[in-house]
Design a protein around this motif. Structure first.
Motif, mmCIF file in Angstrom:
data_model
loop_
_atom_site.group_PDB
_atom_site.id
_atom_site.type_symbol
_atom_site.label_atom_id
_atom_site.label_comp_id
_atom_site.label_asym_id
_atom_site.label_seq_id
_atom_site.Cartn_x
_atom_site.Cartn_y
_atom_site.Cartn_z
ATOM 1 N N PRO A 107 34.335 4.408 -3.194
ATOM 2 C CA PRO A 107 34.932 5.016 -4.385
ATOM 3 C C PRO A 107 33.834 5.435 -5.358
ATOM 4 O O PRO A 107 32.875 4.695 -5.559
ATOM 5 C CB PRO A 107 35.779 3.884 -4.986
ATOM 6 C CG PRO A 107 35.170 2.629 -4.483
ATOM 7 C CD PRO A 107 34.419 2.944 -3.215
ATOM 8 N N TYR A 141 33.003 7.093 -9.234
ATOM 9 C CA TYR A 141 33.474 7.545 -10.546
ATOM 10 C C TYR A 141 32.250 7.818 -11.410
ATOM 11 O O TYR A 141 31.526 6.894 -11.773
ATOM 12 C CB TYR A 141 34.372 6.472 -11.162
ATOM 13 C CG TYR A 141 34.892 6.821 -12.530
ATOM 14 C CD1 TYR A 141 35.551 8.027 -12.752
ATOM 15 C CD2 TYR A 141 34.723 5.957 -13.598
ATOM 16 C CE1 TYR A 141 36.037 8.352 -13.996
ATOM 17 C CE2 TYR A 141 35.204 6.262 -14.859
ATOM 18 C CZ TYR A 141 35.856 7.461 -15.048
ATOM 19 O OH TYR A 141 36.332 7.776 -16.291
ATOM 20 N N GLU A 196 29.305 9.175 -10.624
ATOM 21 C CA GLU A 196 28.147 8.593 -9.939
ATOM 22 C C GLU A 196 27.142 9.666 -9.517
ATOM 23 O O GLU A 196 26.454 9.510 -8.519
ATOM 24 C CB GLU A 196 28.602 7.806 -8.699
ATOM 25 C CG GLU A 196 29.503 6.631 -8.975
ATOM 26 C CD GLU A 196 28.772 5.409 -9.532
ATOM 27 O OE1 GLU A 196 27.558 5.490 -9.755
ATOM 28 O OE2 GLU A 196 29.453 4.392 -9.758
ATOM 29 N N ASP A 242 37.124 9.610 -7.974
ATOM 30 C CA ASP A 242 38.197 9.039 -8.783
ATOM 31 C C ASP A 242 38.299 9.772 -10.124
ATOM 32 O O ASP A 242 38.170 9.164 -11.179
ATOM 33 C CB ASP A 242 37.902 7.544 -8.987
ATOM 34 C CG ASP A 242 39.046 6.821 -9.656
ATOM 35 O OD1 ASP A 242 40.158 7.361 -9.673
ATOM 36 O OD2 ASP A 242 38.825 5.709 -10.165
ATOM 37 N N ALA A 244 29.407 2.885 -4.884
ATOM 38 C CA ALA A 244 28.552 4.067 -4.887
ATOM 39 C C ALA A 244 27.205 3.811 -5.535
ATOM 40 O O ALA A 244 26.278 4.593 -5.384
ATOM 41 C CB ALA A 244 29.267 5.198 -5.611
ATOM 42 N N ASP A 245 27.074 2.701 -6.265
ATOM 43 C CA ASP A 245 25.862 2.510 -7.052
ATOM 44 C C ASP A 245 24.748 1.790 -6.285
ATOM 45 O O ASP A 245 23.729 1.442 -6.863
ATOM 46 C CB ASP A 245 26.187 1.742 -8.334
ATOM 47 C CG ASP A 245 26.882 0.425 -8.039
ATOM 48 O OD1 ASP A 245 26.987 0.070 -6.847
ATOM 49 O OD2 ASP A 245 27.313 -0.249 -8.979
ATOM 50 N N GLN A 258 24.486 -1.166 -5.241
ATOM 51 C CA GLN A 258 24.195 -2.567 -5.583
ATOM 52 C C GLN A 258 24.266 -3.436 -4.338
ATOM 53 O O GLN A 258 23.647 -4.483 -4.264
ATOM 54 C CB GLN A 258 25.186 -3.064 -6.632
ATOM 55 C CG GLN A 258 24.867 -2.578 -8.023
ATOM 56 C CD GLN A 258 25.667 -3.338 -9.071
ATOM 57 O OE1 GLN A 258 26.863 -3.137 -9.242
ATOM 58 N NE2 GLN A 258 25.002 -4.209 -9.792
ATOM 59 N N THR A 307 27.474 0.564 -15.655
ATOM 60 C CA THR A 307 28.665 0.004 -15.018
ATOM 61 C C THR A 307 29.920 0.716 -15.536
ATOM 62 O O THR A 307 29.961 1.140 -16.692
ATOM 63 C CB THR A 307 28.790 -1.511 -15.273
ATOM 64 O OG1 THR A 307 30.023 -1.952 -14.730
ATOM 65 C CG2 THR A 307 28.746 -1.847 -16.754
ATOM 66 N N LYS A 308 30.907 0.878 -14.657
ATOM 67 C CA LYS A 308 32.139 1.568 -15.066
ATOM 68 C C LYS A 308 33.193 0.554 -15.489
ATOM 69 O O LYS A 308 34.308 0.897 -15.822
ATOM 70 C CB LYS A 308 32.677 2.416 -13.909
ATOM 71 C CG LYS A 308 31.650 3.380 -13.302
ATOM 72 C CD LYS A 308 31.203 4.432 -14.316
ATOM 73 C CE LYS A 308 30.167 5.399 -13.781
ATOM 74 N NZ LYS A 308 28.884 4.840 -13.446
#
Ligand code: UDP
Ligand code: MG
Length: 344
Positions: free
Chosen positions: A22, A24, A26, A56, A108-109, A111, A218-219
């Protein structure tokens, strides 16, 4: 080279491996994400994988970038949601769309390192249906996030009726049969890592150190985190509802002691100090009642949301040039009508 096991996948498993991500806002991570995920997939399942990127409702260039990837790379499937639905629903959209026999869930980040995939596949070869990442260390998070995450996972473990492993995220590898069960669960307030635990089968951890975000912020804002935490607790426990019984017992005991004291004072002629005592009792009781009412309200609200039975998400468009089941002709599909989730 690893190949799909027909015994594990249904007829619908068109590829051996799906990676569902997912996204958002990014735009900063996508290029690197695509490069690293692709490299790992080519190693373990050459030419037999898909990368499902769910946009998203991003406000930046995320959607355009995914479209470009899908144009150049046959393995990329872009799923564009009609608006921002939140992490768990975006992930659910990707999980509904993917068609792999084994499915890796990734953020997606970056991590969570996609390079762990070969080890995860090995564990699945040994018979696991779910291989979940367990965070040994979390780099680059604020002290508050670490502390609240620590507290949250332990509280959840105490309160919930099933055992949800602590310090895990959604980073995990699922077998097709586990995903089919997950996809059949209709709830709107989704706490996917808990839902996966609920499924059962053999679930094994794999320890890793969580990296800092590759790019961006962070989202999960504080309010999103609180809502997510309550989704988790209310989805897996009715302990907060039972709390009112516990509270009422304490109040009853307190009341009894006060009554005995008042009666004693009356008969021994001691004047009772009125206003302060009375106000304290009224306020304590009042706040207890409101708290319990609030908790009941949260649960009723969730029943209301579920009762409306709306689709979980709305897919505006799917782009794929490969052999993905949603685009068998190899063309990008643009449904005239938005497609809804097949839930219920
Ligand atoms: N995400 C999303 N929709 C949202 C919020 C987040 O799809 O409304 C995605 C985000 O792009 C990322 C993943 O969910 O891939 C996890 O989000 P984030 O990294 O911000 O969460 P954290 O790791 O800080 O808990
Ligand atoms: Mg993250």
């Amino acid at each position: 080279m690893w190949q799909s096991d027909p015994a594990q996948g249904p007829e619908s498993a068109a590829v051996a491996l799906s990676v569902v991500i997912p996204c958002y806002n990014e735009e900063g991570s996508l290029k690197e994400l695509h490069r690293r995920v692709r490299r790992v997939c080519e190693d373990v399942a050459p030419g037999d994988f898909e990368i499902v990127l769910v946009d998203d409702g991003s406000g930046d260039r995320t959607r355009q970038l995914i479209r470009d990837f899908a144009d150049q790379d046959m393995s990329v499937v872009g799923v564009f949601l009609s608006r921002n639905h939140g992490h768990q629903l975006a992930l659910s959209a990707g999980l509904k769309t993917c068609c792999g026999a084994r499915i890796l869930i990734l953020d997606a980040d970056l991590q969570d390192p996609p390079e762990l995939l070969p080890r995860m596949l090995e564990k699945m070869d040994e018979g696991a249906d779910v291989v979940y990442g367990k965070r040994a260390k979390r780099a680059g998070e604020t002290a508050f996030k670490n502390f609240s995450a620590h507290l949250f996972y332990r509280l959840l473990d105490r309160l919930s009726d099933i055992s949800i492993p602590t310090d895990t995220g959604d980073f995990r590898l699922l077998s097709r049969r586990a995903l089919n069960v997950l996809n059949s669960m209709p709830e709107h307030s989704r706490f996917i890592r808990g839902m996966v635990s609920w499924i059962g089968f053999t679930q094994v951890p794999i320890e890793y150190d969580r990296d800092p975000r590759f790019a961006g912020e962070t989202k999960y804002t504080f309010s999103k985190m609180v809502r997510f935490a309550f989704d988790a607790i209310s989805g897996f426990s009715i302990a907060p509802l039972r709390f009112s019984i516990f509270l009422s017992l304490i109040c009853a005991m307190f009341g009894l002691i006060l009554f005995v004291w008042t009666a004693y004072s009356y008969f021994s002629g001691i004047a009772i100090q009125g206003w302060t005592t009375l106000m304290t009792v009224v306020l304590i009781l009042g706040s207890g009642q409101l708290l319990v009412l609030g908790v009941i309200g949260e649960y009723v609200g969730r029943i209301y949301l579920e009762a409306k039975s709306r689709p979980l998400f709305v897919v505006e468009e799917i782009v794929a040039r490969g052999r993905h089941s949603a685009a068998p002709s190899g063309a990008a599909i643009k449904p005239k009508q938005p497609t809804f989730s097949q839930q219920k």
